[in-house]
Design a protein around this motif. Structure first.
Motif, PDB file in Angstrom:
ATOM      1  N   LEU A  79       1.401  72.101  12.321  1.00  0.00           N
ATOM      2  CA  LEU A  79       0.509  72.017  13.477  1.00  0.00           C
ATOM      3  C   LEU A  79       0.808  70.773  14.310  1.00  0.00           C
ATOM      4  CD1 LEU A  79      -1.935  73.027  15.078  1.00  0.00           C
ATOM      5  CD2 LEU A  79      -3.412  71.820  13.457  1.00  0.00           C
ATOM      6  N   LEU A  80       1.093  69.653  13.646  1.00  0.00           N
ATOM      7  CA  LEU A  80       1.426  68.416  14.356  1.00  0.00           C
ATOM      8  C   LEU A  80       2.684  68.603  15.210  1.00  0.00           C
ATOM      9  CD1 LEU A  80       1.080  65.392  14.926  1.00  0.00           C
ATOM     10  CD2 LEU A  80       2.339  64.931  12.799  1.00  0.00           C
ATOM     11  N   ALA A  81       3.708  69.238  14.627  1.00  0.00           N
ATOM     12  CA  ALA A  81       4.941  69.470  15.378  1.00  0.00           C
ATOM     13  C   ALA A  81       4.691  70.360  16.590  1.00  0.00           C
ATOM     14  CB  ALA A  81       5.987  70.107  14.454  1.00  0.00           C
ATOM     15  N   SER A 119      -3.261  65.952  18.355  1.00  0.00           N
ATOM     16  CA  SER A 119      -2.077  65.533  17.611  1.00  0.00           C
ATOM     17  C   SER A 119      -2.402  64.377  16.669  1.00  0.00           C
ATOM     18  CB  SER A 119      -0.961  65.117  18.577  1.00  0.00           C
ATOM     19  OG  SER A 119      -0.567  66.197  19.397  1.00  0.00           O
ATOM     20  N   MET A 120      -3.225  63.444  17.152  1.00  0.00           N
ATOM     21  CA  MET A 120      -3.625  62.321  16.309  1.00  0.00           C
ATOM     22  C   MET A 120      -4.486  62.793  15.140  1.00  0.00           C
ATOM     23  SD  MET A 120      -2.055  59.835  17.612  1.00  0.00           S
ATOM     24  CE  MET A 120      -2.778  58.519  16.625  1.00  0.00           C
ATOM     25  N   VAL A 121      -5.351  63.776  15.399  1.00  0.00           N
ATOM     26  CA  VAL A 121      -6.172  64.347  14.322  1.00  0.00           C
ATOM     27  C   VAL A 121      -5.280  65.027  13.293  1.00  0.00           C
ATOM     28  CG1 VAL A 121      -7.944  66.046  13.762  1.00  0.00           C
ATOM     29  CG2 VAL A 121      -8.188  64.617  15.805  1.00  0.00           C
ATOM     30  N   VAL A 126      -2.335  65.129   8.016  1.00  0.00           N
ATOM     31  CA  VAL A 126      -1.091  65.082   7.243  1.00  0.00           C
ATOM     32  C   VAL A 126      -1.133  63.926   6.253  1.00  0.00           C
ATOM     33  CG1 VAL A 126       1.399  64.696   7.366  1.00  0.00           C
ATOM     34  CG2 VAL A 126       0.297  66.200   9.023  1.00  0.00           C
ATOM     35  N   MET A 127      -1.518  62.756   6.726  1.00  0.00           N
ATOM     36  CA  MET A 127      -1.563  61.574   5.871  1.00  0.00           C
ATOM     37  C   MET A 127      -2.558  61.753   4.724  1.00  0.00           C
ATOM     38  SD  MET A 127      -1.445  58.656   8.859  1.00  0.00           S
ATOM     39  CE  MET A 127      -1.803  57.322   7.702  1.00  0.00           C
ATOM     40  N   ALA A 128      -3.744  62.245   5.044  1.00  0.00           N
ATOM     41  CA  ALA A 128      -4.777  62.404   4.021  1.00  0.00           C
ATOM     42  C   ALA A 128      -4.359  63.406   2.963  1.00  0.00           C
ATOM     43  CB  ALA A 128      -6.081  62.850   4.677  1.00  0.00           C
ATOM     44  N   ASN A 129      -3.676  64.468   3.364  1.00  0.00           N
ATOM     45  CA  ASN A 129      -3.299  65.493   2.389  1.00  0.00           C
ATOM     46  C   ASN A 129      -2.062  65.115   1.586  1.00  0.00           C
ATOM     47  OD1 ASN A 129      -5.093  68.037   2.596  1.00  0.00           O
ATOM     48  ND2 ASN A 129      -4.821  67.413   4.723  1.00  0.00           N
ATOM     49  N   ILE A 130      -1.184  64.316   2.167  1.00  0.00           N
ATOM     50  CA  ILE A 130      -0.094  63.752   1.365  1.00  0.00           C
ATOM     51  C   ILE A 130      -0.681  62.835   0.294  1.00  0.00           C
ATOM     52  CG2 ILE A 130       1.846  62.135   1.419  1.00  0.00           C
ATOM     53  CD1 ILE A 130       2.611  63.307   4.111  1.00  0.00           C
ATOM     54  N   GLN A 131      -1.677  62.058   0.682  1.00  0.00           N
ATOM     55  CA  GLN A 131      -2.366  61.185  -0.265  1.00  0.00           C
ATOM     56  C   GLN A 131      -2.990  61.999  -1.391  1.00  0.00           C
ATOM     57  OE1 GLN A 131      -5.915  59.320   1.262  1.00  0.00           O
ATOM     58  NE2 GLN A 131      -5.577  57.452   0.087  1.00  0.00           N
ATOM     59  N   GLY A 132      -3.668  63.094  -1.046  1.00  0.00           N
ATOM     60  CA  GLY A 132      -4.289  63.935  -2.059  1.00  0.00           C
ATOM     61  C   GLY A 132      -3.278  64.625  -2.949  1.00  0.00           C
ATOM     62  N   ALA A 133      -2.108  64.982  -2.388  1.00  0.00           N
ATOM     63  CA  ALA A 133      -1.079  65.662  -3.172  1.00  0.00           C
ATOM     64  C   ALA A 133      -0.403  64.724  -4.170  1.00  0.00           C
ATOM     65  CB  ALA A 133      -0.036  66.277  -2.246  1.00  0.00           C
ATOM     66  N   LEU A 134      -0.235  63.461  -3.792  1.00  0.00           N
ATOM     67  CA  LEU A 134       0.458  62.508  -4.655  1.00  0.00           C
ATOM     68  C   LEU A 134      -0.481  61.792  -5.627  1.00  0.00           C
ATOM     69  CD1 LEU A 134       2.996  60.935  -2.130  1.00  0.00           C
ATOM     70  CD2 LEU A 134       3.370  62.755  -3.807  1.00  0.00           C
TER      71      LEU A 134
END
Length: 268
Positions: A79-81, A119-121, A126-134
């Protein structure tokens, strides 16, 4: 096409992760209430096991939650792209449309601004879900009941608070489970610190590029110069925000126990 993709990806971000995570993790389908119940019961069992390795039930919940965030991160990144591509097209159209009346130019500028904000949202998602995945265990801990717990869960959380208050225990009596959740909580903040720092560097580069493009634009082209300057200023402010976020999370990552104790005492 880009608008259609955006319209499809937004509901996909909301509704697709659960079913896809269920298939990826070989878990049963769960709603949020069921997930919280599973987490509460499995966390109590894990604490009482006295082992460092996650119990099978808790591991299944953690695996499901990791897959859930992986799916959400991929959708959010897509979605960001799409939004970036759409935003570039809209801003270019606005710059080139010098002859448009206010009645047509304002909607175009508004659409460009809205897409940029979205886009900022999406970037934050993206950042929050990468955090949750790792660091899925720490992400799951935020779902433990916020209202006063009772029974076995209340006893377990009371013991967790007690050991976190004494962490690290000089007598070496820190339960393995505390070491695991403290370590995961530290990683939880390291991930977002690295992500925020990376974004800050990229946005700083965009800010510098915007100012350079502004200086190279002919003085007679006031609209283009104004847009580049606005982007440069806003990018600089956004970069500063992400830099502060990175520093704050580095601070928490180096001393995770007090922050984790604050959560178990009712904060976050």
């Amino acid at each position: 096409m880009l608008v259609a993709l955006t319209a499809g990806l937004v509901p996909a971000f909301v509704f697709a992760p659960g079913p896809l995570a269920t298939n990826m993790s070989s878990s049963e389908s769960v709603d949020q209430r069921h997930l919280i119940d599973l987490l509460s019961a499995s966390f109590v069992d894990y604490w009482n096991s006295g082992e460092q390795s996650l119990t099978p039930d808790l591991k299944q919940v953690v695996d499901y939650w990791r897959c859930f965030h992986v799916v959400k991160a991929l959708i959010a990144a897509t979605l960001l792209a799409v939004l970036i591509a759409l935003g570039v097209l809209l801003w270019k159209a606005f710059v080139r449309a010098r002859g448009l009346t206010a009645g047509r130019g304002v909607p175009l500028a508004t659409a460009s601004t809205v897409v940029t904000a979205l886009s900022m949202v999406s970037l934050a998602a993206v950042m929050a879900n990468i955090q949750g995945a790792l660091a899925p265990l720490s992400s799951l801990l935020t779902m433990l009941p916020q209202h006063p717990p009772h029974g076995a869960l209340a006893d377990t959380l009371g013991q967790v608070r007690q050991h976190l208050a004494d962490y690290p225990n000089a007598d070496g009596r820190t339960p393995p489970a505390v070491e695991v959740i403290v370590s995961d909580f530290s990683r939880y903040h390291v991930v977002i610190a690295v992500a925020a720092l990376t974004v800050a560097v990229v946005i700083t580069g965009l800010s510098v590029l915007s100012w350079r493009m502004s200086s190279r634009t002919e003085a007679s082209d006031r609209r283009t110069r104004r847009i580049f300057r606005c982007f440069g200023l806003l990018s600089a402010l956004a970069s500063l925000t992400f830099a502060v976020l990175a520093v704050a999370n580095v601070s928490t990552a180096t001393e995770p126990a007090p922050a984790l104790l604050g959560y178990f005492r009712g904060g976050w």
